[in-house]
Design a protein around this motif. Structure first.
Motif, PDB file in Angstrom:
ATOM      1  N   TRP A  31       1.627  -5.522   3.339  1.00 17.00           N
ATOM      2  CA  TRP A  31       0.496  -6.218   3.953  1.00 17.00           C
ATOM      3  C   TRP A  31       0.461  -7.661   3.489  1.00 17.00           C
ATOM      4  O   TRP A  31       0.841  -7.970   2.357  1.00 17.00           O
TER       5      TRP A  31
ATOM      6  N   CYS B 235      -2.604 -10.368   2.933  1.00 17.10           N
ATOM      7  CA  CYS B 235      -4.055 -10.532   2.874  1.00 17.10           C
ATOM      8  C   CYS B 235      -4.352 -11.860   2.178  1.00 17.10           C
ATOM      9  O   CYS B 235      -3.520 -12.376   1.427  1.00 17.10           O
TER      10      CYS B 235
ATOM     11  N   TYR C  26       0.876  -1.172   0.000  1.00 13.75           N
ATOM     12  CA  TYR C  26       0.000   0.000   0.000  1.00 13.75           C
ATOM     13  C   TYR C  26       0.911   1.219   0.000  1.00 13.75           C
ATOM     14  O   TYR C  26       1.749   1.375   0.896  1.00 13.75           O
TER      15      TYR C  26
ATOM     16  N   GLY D 123     -10.384   1.470   2.905  1.00 10.97           N
ATOM     17  CA  GLY D 123     -10.740   1.890   4.256  1.00 10.97           C
ATOM     18  C   GLY D 123      -9.717   2.791   4.914  1.00 10.97           C
ATOM     19  O   GLY D 123      -9.944   3.323   5.986  1.00 10.97           O
ATOM     20  N   ARG D 124      -8.585   2.981   4.270  1.00 10.84           N
ATOM     21  CA  ARG D 124      -7.513   3.827   4.805  1.00 10.84           C
ATOM     22  C   ARG D 124      -7.683   5.256   4.322  1.00 10.84           C
ATOM     23  O   ARG D 124      -8.205   5.499   3.239  1.00 10.84           O
TER      24      ARG D 124
ATOM     25  N   GLU E  81      -9.838  -8.669  -0.392  1.00 11.71           N
ATOM     26  CA  GLU E  81      -9.555  -8.246   0.981  1.00 11.71           C
ATOM     27  C   GLU E  81      -8.575  -7.074   0.998  1.00 11.71           C
ATOM     28  O   GLU E  81      -8.766  -6.094   1.734  1.00 11.71           O
ATOM     29  N   ALA E  82      -7.538  -7.147   0.194  1.00 12.36           N
ATOM     30  CA  ALA E  82      -6.533  -6.079   0.155  1.00 12.36           C
ATOM     31  C   ALA E  82      -7.126  -4.774  -0.365  1.00 12.36           C
ATOM     32  O   ALA E  82      -6.858  -3.698   0.189  1.00 12.36           O
TER      33      ALA E  82
ATOM     34  N   GLU F 135     -10.314  -3.846  -0.258  1.00 12.43           N
ATOM     35  CA  GLU F 135     -11.225  -3.319   0.762  1.00 12.43           C
ATOM     36  C   GLU F 135     -10.439  -2.650   1.892  1.00 12.43           C
ATOM     37  O   GLU F 135     -10.821  -1.581   2.366  1.00 12.43           O
ATOM     38  N   ARG F 136      -9.365  -3.264   2.291  1.00 13.18           N
ATOM     39  CA  ARG F 136      -8.515  -2.683   3.342  1.00 13.18           C
ATOM     40  C   ARG F 136      -7.940  -1.352   2.885  1.00 13.18           C
ATOM     41  O   ARG F 136      -7.937  -0.375   3.633  1.00 13.18           O
TER      42      ARG F 136
END
Length: 67
Positions: free
Chosen positions: A20, A22, A5, A34-35, A27-28, A30-31
């Motif tokens: 990361w 994941c 990221y 969310g940042r 999933e990655a 979405e994560r």
């Protein structure tokens, strides 16, 4: 799976990054979405850019899009 990221600076250049782990691209992504990153961010898996996430202060030509 391993991801990177990368936050972007006001000029659109990479300014900082995090590695990361994941279970999937979904999933990655979405994560990453969310940042909070003022000028946006990119999500990478190896040498493949998966997503560009626009920040509230992003340049108008840097829209959120998945690759």
């Amino acid at each position: 799976m391993e991801y990177r990221y990368v936050t972007l600076s006001s000029s659109g250049e990479a300014s900082d990054g995090e590695n990361w782990s994941c279970t999937s691209d979904v999933e990655a992504i979405e994560r990453a979405r969310g940042r909070a990153a003022a000028f946006g961010a990119e999500l990478w898996r190896g040498d493949q850019r998966l997503s560009v996430i626009a920040g509230p202060m992003s340049r108008p030509d840097r829209r959120t899009r998945a690759h």
